[in-house]
Design a protein around this motif. Structure first.
Motif, PDB file in Angstrom:
ATOM      1  N   ARG A  94     -39.503  46.880 -28.941  1.00 25.53           N
ATOM      2  CA  ARG A  94     -40.300  47.964 -29.528  1.00 25.53           C
ATOM      3  C   ARG A  94     -41.761  47.528 -29.660  1.00 25.53           C
ATOM      4  O   ARG A  94     -42.675  48.318 -29.575  1.00 25.53           O
ATOM      5  CB  ARG A  94     -39.709  48.287 -30.903  1.00 25.53           C
ATOM      6  N   LYS A 100     -44.394  55.572 -34.230  1.00 23.04           N
ATOM      7  CA  LYS A 100     -44.037  54.155 -34.425  1.00 23.04           C
ATOM      8  C   LYS A 100     -45.285  53.372 -34.833  1.00 23.04           C
ATOM      9  O   LYS A 100     -45.252  52.562 -35.770  1.00 23.04           O
ATOM     10  CB  LYS A 100     -43.468  53.594 -33.116  1.00 23.04           C
ATOM     11  N   THR A 101     -46.364  53.615 -34.129  1.00 22.23           N
ATOM     12  CA  THR A 101     -47.588  52.849 -34.353  1.00 22.23           C
ATOM     13  C   THR A 101     -48.297  53.279 -35.631  1.00 22.23           C
ATOM     14  O   THR A 101     -48.777  52.430 -36.387  1.00 22.23           O
ATOM     15  CB  THR A 101     -48.524  53.028 -33.126  1.00 22.23           C
ATOM     16  N   GLU A 138     -37.467  43.735 -34.537  1.00 25.28           N
ATOM     17  CA  GLU A 138     -38.364  43.687 -35.696  1.00 25.28           C
ATOM     18  C   GLU A 138     -38.707  42.232 -36.039  1.00 25.28           C
ATOM     19  O   GLU A 138     -38.483  41.339 -35.234  1.00 25.28           O
ATOM     20  CB  GLU A 138     -37.724  44.431 -36.876  1.00 25.28           C
ATOM     21  N   ARG A 175     -36.676  54.247 -39.702  1.00 20.07           N
ATOM     22  CA  ARG A 175     -35.992  53.347 -38.775  1.00 20.07           C
ATOM     23  C   ARG A 175     -35.363  52.221 -39.595  1.00 20.07           C
ATOM     24  O   ARG A 175     -36.066  51.491 -40.292  1.00 20.07           O
ATOM     25  CB  ARG A 175     -36.994  52.770 -37.782  1.00 20.07           C
ATOM     26  N   GLY A 202     -39.796  59.506 -38.619  1.00 21.58           N
ATOM     27  CA  GLY A 202     -40.123  58.122 -38.244  1.00 21.58           C
ATOM     28  C   GLY A 202     -39.424  57.076 -39.089  1.00 21.58           C
ATOM     29  O   GLY A 202     -39.899  55.946 -39.190  1.00 21.58           O
ATOM     30  N   GLU A 218     -43.356  58.481 -30.152  1.00 21.33           N
ATOM     31  CA  GLU A 218     -43.803  57.135 -29.799  1.00 21.33           C
ATOM     32  C   GLU A 218     -45.054  56.753 -30.584  1.00 21.33           C
ATOM     33  O   GLU A 218     -45.197  55.615 -31.038  1.00 21.33           O
ATOM     34  CB  GLU A 218     -44.062  57.055 -28.287  1.00 21.33           C
ATOM     35  N   ALA A 252     -35.114  55.484 -34.337  1.00 17.79           N
ATOM     36  CA  ALA A 252     -35.895  56.347 -35.220  1.00 17.79           C
ATOM     37  C   ALA A 252     -35.138  57.645 -35.496  1.00 17.79           C
ATOM     38  O   ALA A 252     -34.427  58.152 -34.630  1.00 17.79           O
ATOM     39  CB  ALA A 252     -37.245  56.659 -34.587  1.00 17.79           C
ATOM     40  N   ASP A 281     -48.149  47.542 -28.822  1.00 15.47           N
ATOM     41  CA  ASP A 281     -47.084  48.530 -29.029  1.00 15.47           C
ATOM     42  C   ASP A 281     -46.563  49.098 -27.715  1.00 15.47           C
ATOM     43  O   ASP A 281     -45.790  50.054 -27.715  1.00 15.47           O
ATOM     44  CB  ASP A 281     -47.550  49.647 -29.969  1.00 15.47           C
ATOM     45  N   TYR A 288     -41.484  50.597 -41.846  1.00 17.80           N
ATOM     46  CA  TYR A 288     -42.309  51.770 -41.516  1.00 17.80           C
ATOM     47  C   TYR A 288     -42.435  52.698 -42.722  1.00 17.80           C
ATOM     48  O   TYR A 288     -41.518  52.772 -43.545  1.00 17.80           O
ATOM     49  CB  TYR A 288     -41.697  52.548 -40.339  1.00 17.80           C
TER      50      TYR A 288
END
Lengths: 375, 408
Positions: A115, A292-293, A244, B379, B377, A289, B325, A124, B357
């Motif tokens: 990820r 996530k960032t 992670e 996770r 989002g 996507e 997610a 990322d 997150y």
């Protein structure tokens, strides 16, 4: 004869006479399902509009091996990421960059399942991860203008772009370099490993009349890995990584008064990276996507965390840990068995604890890890 | 007296015989290679000819482990799914009647039909549909690919190679199940599979595969080169062919028997099962989640008590999986909710940490009786015991409640 020696002798004879059989319970089998199937489809490189296109992947492979991307044109990505070593370099710390580095070269097999990219997750996407070494002062030492100038004169690139309706003269320097990084990212996504003896054994579990040769030692190691060792909790899923970051108590001083704080730096890098998925160069703009960032949490515990590495094809990528400080798989097992609780914060990863594993148990774990490599 | 005894013996014999036959039936099936049939239709004319219960019976006779069914119209698929949710995996066919295969990609009505079905049902695939060459780049097929990406669906395409490549290029994550292996030669199919890692093939209506119980060298080479990408299918394109399902399975078992056992199992059922079932499990979990409508005046057993007067209901949008997610809709019912602020977090108390997150939150509804917030989002990156933490701030007061759950 001592009582212990007698016990060992009796165990030896009983195994010889009756044969040892390792039985996996239904709950263990259920857990193991989360580690299948393998191989499986690698997700597209996020934000990379060229991901999955064969011509872009082929071009990426050429660029990956092209020293033109480094400042003095002496090294390519492949100088450190060597295919024979699982795309790592066999050194504790890289020897090819323009200045000393403090992190072990990570193998790239199966990197597309991750990820975040790099030990600190400072990128990322695969294409952002490809850009970083090119522009790093201690790796390839280039800059945008320098790379773009060289690429504009690279015949195989300009020809391939023309064949696919892209004209390099119409692109500014930054776009040229990002586009090339996306080709490399498309190529890196294809670096996948195949079925191992572990995968074959897993497929045979619970299926009558299918026998797969899988060493008893590895089966015992597997029991520990998925049992009291709790290794599976972080090394989770078919790629044996939860993708992670964790602090397992490894030191991260890099010199007197200098530290490499891992994920702490990685999040800052991503947040300030103009080439992140939240930036203008994202070619697919998929909201999930980008989320996530933009949603990643910055916390004190990030200081000294490193990305959980995949355990597949480990035999190719020694030495181990973010600084290459453990030489062998046995060293890694010994480290976990004898982990120093004083190195772990009370609010940290409380799953970590020391074990009184015997010599045989440690070797069993090593044997299990070896079965995650292709033969 | 004698007669009575005889009756008793007779009825006991019947019970024993029934039990024996059930055991023998079970034993017979225990030895029969299961099949995942990835190409079935139960269209309007089939529904008229064969009742759904009989269709399920036929499938069970064939020892099907999984049946991917798409029908024109969708009613047949839903009838089967209702009867045998353990067996049937629904595909969404964009046709309302047989015979639309040459027009559907230019007819807005077909697209409307698809979108309408997607708003009411869940599926694992869109297809089987027919597209050739440049037709895959028309607006309606493009929208179908977008819908596949949005709804986590595999495309089931009866197409030539050009159309398949076009579909794959339209979205970098979409997967294609190539019906009938494109009716192409095995060498070419092998090259396509090597070229595209998001492509699988079904062997429906490929009579030459295993003809006479033997596989040709070309097909064998394809299977060995791509052992995880091939699956079986009957293709029940007429009502009569519903009855061909067991014979097709039996015929396949003959040539599968010539293969190494693990390869035979993969082609027989595992490949289809591993590709399609995880998608269906995820999508059907969404169905269950959305089906649970939240109304504050209804008693919900899963509701979490915040205090004497308010409760919280958590609705994940899918089955939660480690590292994937997902979103959660949090509804808090009570008084003075129009001024309430709600927050949601997930932690692992035993591990001393929570998520990496901060989910994005959007207020969907807020009035004096209820506040509903969507969290996107989330996770959960490790298996084990997790804990939801719901926090409600209202009139200067803060209440936090938690609920444990296991994630495996």
């Amino acid at each position: 004869m001592s009582r212990k020696a007698l016990g060992i002798l009796l165990l030896f004879f009983s195994l010889q006479v009756f044969g040892e059989e390792i039985v996996f319970t239904d709950s263990e089998k259920s857990l193991l399902e989360a580690f299948t199937p393998w191989p499986t489809v690698i997700p597209a490189d996020p934000g990379n509009e060229y991901s999955g296109l064969k011509w872009a992947e082929a071009l990426g492979a050429q660029l990956f091996n092209d020293p033109a991307l480094s400042a003095d044109q002496s090294i390519s990505c492949a100088s450190c990421h060597q295919s024979s070593k699982g795309f790592s370099d066999g050194f504790a710390l890289p020897q090819s960059g323009v200045a000393p580095h403090v992190r072990n070269t990570q193998g790239l097999l199966n990197v597309g399942y991750q990820r975040w990219f790099g030990w600190d997750g400072g990128a990322d996407s695969l294409w952002a991860a490809s850009l970083r070494p090119m522009l790093s002062d201690i790796e390839m030492g280039s800059d945008i203008e320098g790379i773009a100038t060289k690429l504009r004169d690279t015949t195989y690139l300009t020809e391939a772009l023309e064949q696919n309706d892209l004209e390099i003269a119409a692109l500014d320097d930054e776009t040229v370099v990002v586009t090339v990084a996306k080709f490399i990212g498309a190529y890196m996504r294809t670096l996948a490993s195949g079925e191992t003896s572990f995968d074959k054994f897993l497929a045979s579990l619970g299926v009558p009349d299918i026998e797969v040769r899988y060493p008893l030692s590895a089966q015992r190691g597997m029991k520990i890995f998925f049992g009291e060792g709790n290794c599976f909790v972080c090394h989770f899923g078919p790629n044996f990584s939860n993708g992670e970051f964790h602090d397992i108590g490894r030191p991260f001083f890099t010199g007197v008064g200098q530290v490499d704080p891992g994920r702490f730096t990685g999040i800052k890098r991503v947040n300030n990276d103009p080439f992140s998925l939240a930036g203008n160069f994202n070619g697919t703009k998929k909201e999930a996507e980008i989320l996530k960032t933009t949603s990643v949490k910055f916390r004190q515990v990030n200081f000294g965390q490193w990305r959980t590495p995949s355990l597949r094809n480990l035999e190719l990528t020694a030495p181990y840990m973010h600084d290459g400080s453990l030489q062998t798989l046995r060293d890694v097992i010994d480290y976990y068995a004898e982990i120093d609780p004083a190195r772990l914060h009370s609010k940290g990863e409380t799953i970590l604890k020391s074990f009184t594993w015997s010599e045989r148990e440690r070797e069993d774990l090593v044997m299990f890890l070896k079965t995650l490599s292709e033969k | 007296m004698i007669c009575k005894s005889f009756d008793v013996i007779s009825s006991r014999l019947k019970v024993i015989l029934l039990a024996l036959s059930a055991i023998l039936f079970g034993l017979a099936h225990a030895d029969t290679l299961p099949i995942s049939d990835a190409h079935l239709h139960y269209s309007h004319d089939s529904v008229e000819m064969t009742p759904p219960a009989r269709v399920i019976e036929i499938m069970r006779e064939a020892n099907l482990k999984m049946a991917l069914v798409s029908s024109s119209d969708d009613k047949g698929t839903q009838l089967l799914l209702d009867l045998a949710p353990d067996l049937i995996v629904p595909g969404l066919r964009p046709y309302t009647r047989r015979g639309e295969l040459g027009t559907w990609y230019q007819d807005q009505a077909n697209l409307d039909y698809v979108e309408d079905l997607l708003s009411n049902h869940q599926y694992a695939t869109i297809g089987e549909f027919h597209l050739y060459g440049e037709t895959a780049d028309l607006e309606i097929p493009k929208r179908i690919v977008e819908l596949a990406a949005e709804h986590n669906l595999i495309l089931h395409a009866h197409s030539d190679a050009d159309a398949v490549e076009s579909l794959l290029a339209q979205d970098s994550n979409v997967k294609v199940l190539w019906a009938h292996a494109g009716f192409d030669e095995p060498e070419f199919v092998s090259a396509m599979l090597s070229k595209h890692d998001r492509l699988w093939v079904d062997l429906a209506f490929r009579g030459e595969v295993g003809s006479g119980g033997q596989l040709s060298d070309e097909w064998l080479a394809l299977f060995k080169a791509h052992p995880s990408r091939i699956m079986l299918g009957t293709d029940t394109y007429t009502p009569e062919r519903m009855y061909y399902i067991p014979a097709h399975a039996e015929g396949a078992r003959v040539w599968l028997d010539t293969l190494p056992e693990d390869l035979a199992e993969k082609i027989a059922w595992k490949n289809a099962y591993d590709l399609i079932m995880p998608v269906w499990k995820q999508n059907s979990a969404m169905l269950e989640s959305s089906a649970t409508s939240v109304a504050c005046n209804e008693t919900d057993a899963s509701a979490l008590a915040i205090d004497d007067q308010s409760t919280a209901i958590l609705q994940p949008d899918r089955e939660i999986e480690v590292g994937e997610a997902f979103s959660v809709k949090l509804t808090v019912c009570g008084q003075d909710m129009d001024s309430a602020e709600v927050a949601l977090d997930a932690t692992m108390p035993v591990h001393g940490h929570g998520m990496n997150y901060t989910p994005e939150q959007t207020v969907i509804d807020q009035n004096p009786d209820v506040v509903t917030v969507q969290f996107d989002g989330l996770r959960l990156h490790m298996p084990g015991k997790w804990q939801w933490q719901v926090t409600v701030r209202r009139d200067g007061e803060r209440v936090q409640v938690s609920e444990e759950f296991q994630l495996n």
